[in-house]
Design an enzyme around this catalytic site. Structure first.
Site, short mmCIF file in Angstrom:
data_model
loop_
_atom_site.label_atom_id
_atom_site.label_comp_id
_atom_site.label_asym_id
_atom_site.label_seq_id
_atom_site.Cartn_x
_atom_site.Cartn_y
_atom_site.Cartn_z
N LYS A 1 49.56 46.83 43.79
CA LYS A 1 48.86 45.85 44.94
C LYS A 1 49.21 46.26 46.20
O LYS A 1 50.39 46.99 46.36
CB LYS A 1 49.21 44.71 44.41
CG LYS A 1 48.44 43.99 43.06
CD LYS A 1 48.92 42.59 42.76
CE LYS A 1 47.90 42.28 41.45
NZ LYS A 1 48.28 40.51 41.15
N TYR B 1 38.04 40.15 39.65
CA TYR B 1 38.48 38.89 39.41
C TYR B 1 37.47 37.91 39.18
O TYR B 1 37.91 36.74 39.35
CB TYR B 1 39.42 38.48 40.33
CG TYR B 1 40.63 39.28 40.56
CD1 TYR B 1 41.78 39.21 39.54
CD2 TYR B 1 41.33 39.84 41.81
CE1 TYR B 1 43.11 39.75 39.64
CE2 TYR B 1 42.49 40.48 41.85
CZ TYR B 1 43.52 40.41 40.64
OH TYR B 1 44.63 41.16 40.82
N ASN C 1 52.85 39.56 43.61
CA ASN C 1 53.46 40.06 42.22
C ASN C 1 53.36 41.62 42.18
O ASN C 1 53.40 41.91 41.21
CB ASN C 1 53.04 39.16 41.28
CG ASN C 1 51.43 39.34 40.92
OD1 ASN C 1 50.84 39.95 41.74
ND2 ASN C 1 51.32 38.77 39.90
N HIS D 1 48.99 44.90 38.95
CA HIS D 1 48.23 44.45 38.00
C HIS D 1 48.25 45.40 36.78
O HIS D 1 48.18 46.50 36.78
CB HIS D 1 46.70 44.36 38.83
CG HIS D 1 45.65 44.26 37.69
ND1 HIS D 1 45.43 43.14 37.33
CD2 HIS D 1 44.91 45.06 37.19
CE1 HIS D 1 44.41 43.08 36.46
NE2 HIS D 1 44.24 44.62 36.33
N GLU E 1 37.65 47.25 33.26
CA GLU E 1 38.48 47.29 34.56
C GLU E 1 38.22 48.93 34.88
O GLU E 1 38.07 49.41 36.06
CB GLU E 1 39.72 46.93 34.67
CG GLU E 1 39.64 45.21 34.57
CD GLU E 1 41.03 44.63 34.45
OE1 GLU E 1 41.09 43.48 34.59
OE2 GLU E 1 42.15 45.34 34.20
#
Ligand code: RTP
Length: 156
Positions: free
Chosen positions: A16, A56, A119, A122, A133
């Site tokens: 990310k 998402y 975080n 992914h 995805e």
């Protein structure tokens, strides 16, 4: 129909924007490579908000959705496809729990993260999600189908 080769399972993993800014691309690649997984595709890109809303879409009604899209579009991210036995489940284990404060040391988030909204990485949560995805982030010609020279040293 013949059974799919379990060693050919694929997952979508992304570093990310916070992970990119912190210089963790190499660290994350290193962990998947060292474990024995095979890199099938990888690219640095600055994703659009529309693309991220699509990625998402199952979280669209969550209170953190807009913040999540802002975070994920705040800079370039490094998108990858990794291949190997149980790579979806193992990838999630290697990333750690969604909230870094709940992630075990030894996981990526448990070693490098604190906040759930930063975080670092992914990983697809199921094989079907991974397929969706991968198709969303990569064109078929961006995926390299090749044999790993060290395969007999990784798989019995
Ligand atoms: P990811 O899709 O990024 O691998 O994460 P995940 O499956 O572990 O978590 P998911 O529930 O799908 O949430 C996606 C991302 O949204 C952010 N999030 N923020 N503020 C919050 O309570 C919250 N919950 C989730 C995280 O960045 C999470 O990775």
């Amino acid at each position: 129909k013949t059974m799919a080769d379990p060693r050919k399972e694929r997952t979508f993993i992304a570093v990310k924007p916070d992970g990119v800014q912190r210089g963790l691309i190499g660290e994350i690649i290193k962990r998947f490579e060292a474990r024995g997984y095979k890199l099938v595709a990888g690219k640095l890109l600055w994703a659009s908000k529309d693309h991220l809303r699509n990625h998402y879409k199952d979280l669209a009604d969550k209170p953190f959705f807009n913040g999540l899209v802002d975070y994920m579009s705040s800079g370039p991210l490094f998108a990858m496809v990794w291949e190997g036995k149980e790579v979806v489940k193992m990838g999630r284990q290697m990333l750690g729990a969604t909230n870094p404060l709940a992630s075990m040391p030894g996981t990526i988030r448990g070693d490098y993260g604190i906040d759930v909204g930063r975080n670092i990485c992914h990983g697809s949560d199921a094989v079907e999600t991974a397929n969706r995805e991968i198709a969303l982030w990569f064109k078929p010609e961006e995926l390299s189908d090749y044999e790993y020279a060290n395969k007999p040293w990784i798989y019995e």
